[in-house]
Write a protein that holds these residues in place. Structure first.
Motif, mmCIF file in Angstrom:
data_model
loop_
_atom_site.group_PDB
_atom_site.id
_atom_site.type_symbol
_atom_site.label_atom_id
_atom_site.label_comp_id
_atom_site.label_asym_id
_atom_site.label_seq_id
_atom_site.Cartn_x
_atom_site.Cartn_y
_atom_site.Cartn_z
ATOM 1 N N GLY A 115 -7.923 4.972 6.175
ATOM 2 C CA GLY A 115 -6.480 5.134 5.980
ATOM 3 C C GLY A 115 -6.172 5.928 4.730
ATOM 4 N N HIS A 116 -5.029 5.624 4.124
ATOM 5 C CA HIS A 116 -4.512 6.349 2.964
ATOM 6 C C HIS A 116 -5.409 6.051 1.757
ATOM 7 C CE1 HIS A 116 -1.604 8.474 0.707
ATOM 8 N NE2 HIS A 116 -0.950 7.453 0.206
ATOM 9 N N VAL A 117 -5.971 7.067 1.141
ATOM 10 C CA VAL A 117 -6.964 6.842 0.080
ATOM 11 C C VAL A 117 -6.612 7.578 -1.212
ATOM 12 C CG1 VAL A 117 -8.928 6.363 1.591
ATOM 13 C CG2 VAL A 117 -8.399 8.745 0.978
ATOM 14 N N GLY B 70 0.822 -1.205 0.000
ATOM 15 C CA GLY B 70 0.000 0.000 0.000
ATOM 16 C C GLY B 70 0.851 1.247 0.000
ATOM 17 N N ALA B 71 0.231 2.372 -0.360
ATOM 18 C CA ALA B 71 0.840 3.697 -0.251
ATOM 19 C C ALA B 71 2.051 3.890 -1.157
ATOM 20 C CB ALA B 71 1.186 4.006 1.209
ATOM 21 N N GLY B 72 2.034 3.266 -2.348
ATOM 22 C CA GLY B 72 3.128 3.479 -3.284
ATOM 23 C C GLY B 72 3.147 2.460 -4.401
ATOM 24 N N ASP B 73 4.195 2.560 -5.212
ATOM 25 C CA ASP B 73 4.378 1.652 -6.352
ATOM 26 C C ASP B 73 5.380 0.571 -5.968
ATOM 27 O OD1 ASP B 73 5.086 0.377 -8.681
ATOM 28 O OD2 ASP B 73 5.612 2.198 -9.782
ATOM 29 N N PRO C 243 -0.697 -6.035 -5.154
ATOM 30 C CA PRO C 243 -0.605 -4.621 -4.754
ATOM 31 C C PRO C 243 -1.998 -3.999 -4.579
ATOM 32 C CG PRO C 243 0.801 -5.099 -6.649
ATOM 33 C CD PRO C 243 -0.116 -6.271 -6.479
ATOM 34 N N VAL C 244 -2.121 -3.159 -3.558
ATOM 35 C CA VAL C 244 -3.338 -2.357 -3.403
ATOM 36 C C VAL C 244 -3.137 -1.079 -4.206
ATOM 37 C CG1 VAL C 244 -4.887 -1.180 -1.804
ATOM 38 C CG2 VAL C 244 -3.760 -3.296 -1.100
ATOM 39 N N ILE C 245 -4.082 -0.808 -5.109
ATOM 40 C CA ILE C 245 -3.914 0.353 -5.996
ATOM 41 C C ILE C 245 -5.192 1.201 -5.981
ATOM 42 C CG2 ILE C 245 -2.116 -0.652 -7.474
ATOM 43 C CD1 ILE C 245 -5.638 -0.663 -8.702
ATOM 44 N N ALA D 224 -8.150 -3.316 -5.938
ATOM 45 C CA ALA D 224 -8.579 -1.968 -6.324
ATOM 46 C C ALA D 224 -9.348 -1.368 -5.154
ATOM 47 C CB ALA D 224 -9.452 -2.039 -7.570
ATOM 48 N N GLU D 225 -8.751 -0.340 -4.540
ATOM 49 C CA GLU D 225 -9.293 0.201 -3.291
ATOM 50 C C GLU D 225 -9.899 1.587 -3.523
ATOM 51 O OE1 GLU D 225 -7.200 -0.279 0.748
ATOM 52 O OE2 GLU D 225 -6.902 1.815 0.244
ATOM 53 N N GLY D 226 -11.183 1.701 -3.318
ATOM 54 C CA GLY D 226 -11.890 2.964 -3.498
ATOM 55 C C GLY D 226 -11.680 3.911 -2.334
HETATM 56 O O1 TUI Z 1 -2.070 2.097 1.784
HETATM 57 C C1 TUI Z 1 -3.264 2.084 1.967
HETATM 58 N N1 TUI Z 1 -3.833 2.424 3.150
HETATM 59 C C2 TUI Z 1 -3.128 2.871 4.236
HETATM 60 S S1 TUI Z 1 -1.432 2.945 4.379
HETATM 61 C C3 TUI Z 1 -1.584 3.603 5.912
HETATM 62 S S2 TUI Z 1 -0.219 4.064 6.867
HETATM 63 C C4 TUI Z 1 -0.122 5.731 6.495
HETATM 64 N N2 TUI Z 1 -0.225 6.570 7.485
HETATM 65 C C5 TUI Z 1 -0.156 7.895 7.276
HETATM 66 C C6 TUI Z 1 0.025 8.402 6.001
HETATM 67 C C7 TUI Z 1 0.080 7.556 4.967
HETATM 68 C C8 TUI Z 1 0.019 6.179 5.196
HETATM 69 C C9 TUI Z 1 -2.879 3.698 6.253
HETATM 70 N N3 TUI Z 1 -3.723 3.278 5.319
HETATM 71 N N4 TUI Z 1 -4.112 1.732 0.971
HETATM 72 C C10 TUI Z 1 -3.626 1.480 -0.360
HETATM 73 C C11 TUI Z 1 -3.375 2.759 -1.043
HETATM 74 N N5 TUI Z 1 -2.333 3.002 -1.763
HETATM 75 N N6 TUI Z 1 -4.143 3.834 -0.981
HETATM 76 C C12 TUI Z 1 -3.553 4.805 -1.744
HETATM 77 C C13 TUI Z 1 -2.414 4.256 -2.240
HETATM 78 C C14 TUI Z 1 -1.459 4.848 -3.124
HETATM 79 C C15 TUI Z 1 -1.304 6.206 -3.226
HETATM 80 C C16 TUI Z 1 -0.394 6.747 -4.103
HETATM 81 C C17 TUI Z 1 -0.684 4.010 -3.906
HETATM 82 C C18 TUI Z 1 0.230 4.549 -4.768
HETATM 83 C C19 TUI Z 1 0.349 5.896 -4.877
HETATM 84 O O2 TUI Z 1 1.177 6.404 -5.830
HETATM 85 C C20 TUI Z 1 2.392 6.917 -5.494
HETATM 86 C C21 TUI Z 1 3.401 6.333 -6.430
HETATM 87 O O3 TUI Z 1 4.513 6.114 -5.967
HETATM 88 O O4 TUI Z 1 3.045 6.070 -7.585
#
Ligand code: TUI
Length: 308
Positions: free
Chosen positions: A141-143, A93-96, A113-115, A134-136
């Motif tokens: 959390g991070h959306v 999560g939260a990135g590539d 991967p969660v995208i 695929a997460e709406g």
């Molecule tokens: O990751 C999540 N949900 C999360 S991670 C988390 S811990 C956190 N705490 C504070 C700030 C940030 C994170 C809590 N909940 N869901 C999957 C998700 N991935 N949601 C959004 C993304 C995402 C966002 C941008 C994935 C890739 C992205 O692109 C950046 C890139 O590098 O391309």
């Protein structure tokens, strides 16, 4: 193929990665209840993460996985541990995660991967992901920006790997909708916060149980890390500071450790209580097994009704 067949588990459900919440004990409890449990590496040191994987193996004979939060400062080490320990499934999560996918696959893991966006789904599918989640933007959390309803079918049209739906799913009607969109399975997070086994502070569970439909908000849109949380003093303060363009460092001070304050201390005013929009329909504390059974039973009722 349905997710449960793909993974050799009973139900087509995956637990969300939930940083600081998804311990070895919780992941094992989810797997023992018939879904796929995950250890959330977010908030763990590499040592704790490795110990957690080993402990989880002693707590369940069922498959389980790990979630690697890609904004983690020690992500390289966490990624290496997941490969070394030969975990069955890695979600991210939260990135590539593209740069880590070859090593995980070589270790035998299935990579999901969660995208939050179609473009990233294409990138990770090209990099070898076995499925995407695929997460709406309904989720906690991070959306991202898109809703589950808009995102899931567009991801399905864009990639040839199976797609798991996430965000906004807490009962059989929503599960049926996810399958109707073409998802092979479902990731759930918020509805598991209100489980007997979930190791969060009782105040966190109460906050979810008493939340209404409009009780979540998204902080951090202006700083590039949008996070859905339950509205409280902390969230309001953060939103106020965002409007005033307070320096990022000052805002980070405010959020620093605020998820831990919610999870461990139950700090009602100062904690970040991450939760999805479905918090408004989670009214009952249930055992994990019952949550999964009711999701399946509710889905079956909807299916029958639609075919009449
Ligand atoms: O990751 C999540 N949900 C999360 S991670 C988390 S811990 C956190 N705490 C504070 C700030 C940030 C994170 C809590 N909940 N869901 C999957 C998700 N991935 N949601 C959004 C993304 C995402 C966002 C941008 C994935 C890739 C992205 O692109 C950046 C890139 O590098 O391309």
């Amino acid at each position: 193929m349905r997710l449960n067949e793909l993974l050799g588990i009973e139900f087509p459900f995956i637990q969300g990665g939930m940083a600081n919440i998804a311990t070895a004990e919780f992941a094992a409890a989810v797997s023992n209840a018939g879904a796929l449990g995950l250890i959330g590496a977010g908030g763990m040191s590499p040592e704790v993460f490795q110990d957690s994987i080993r402990r989880c193996r002693t707590l369940t004979e069922k498959p389980f996985g790990v979630n690697i939060m890609l904004m983690h400062p020690q992500v390289e080490q966490l990624a290496a541990i997941a490969a070394q320990e030969k975990v069955a499934v890695v979600t991210t999560g939260a990135g590539d995660p593209a740069r880590f996918i070859p090593a995980w696959k070589e270790s035998g893991a299935k990579v999901f991967p969660v995208i939050p966006a179609v473009a990233l789904a294409k990138v990770v599918a090209r990099a070898g992901a076995d499925a995407v989640i695929a997460e709406g933007t309904e989720s906690g959390g991070h959306v991202g920006e898109l809703t589950t309803m808009a995102l899931v079918p567009q991801v399905i049209d864009a990639v040839s790997v199976p797609v798991v739906a996430a965000g906004g799913i807490a009962d059989g009607r929503q599960a049926a909708a996810a399958f109707a969109l073409g998802a092979c399975g479902i990731q759930v997070g918020t509805c598991l916060l209100a489980s007997e086994e979930c190791p969060i502070h009782p105040n966190y569970k109460q906050a979810v149980l008493k939340a209404g439909a409009n009780d979540t908000t998204v902080t951090g849109r202006s700083t590039g890390a949008p996070v859905r949380v339950l509205k409280n003093k902390m969230a309001r303060e953060y939103l106020r500071m965002e409007k005033k363009d307070v320096p990022l460092e000052e805002m980070e001070q405010l959020t620093l450790g605020s998820l831990r304050k919610a999870v461990f201390d139950g700090d009602v005013d100062g904690g970040s209580f991450m939760a999805g929009q479905v918090a408004g329909m989670v009214h009952e504390l249930r055992p994990l097994r019952q949550i999964f059974e009711e999701l399946m039973a509710g889905y079956a009722v909807v299916r029958k009704g639609l075919s009449e």
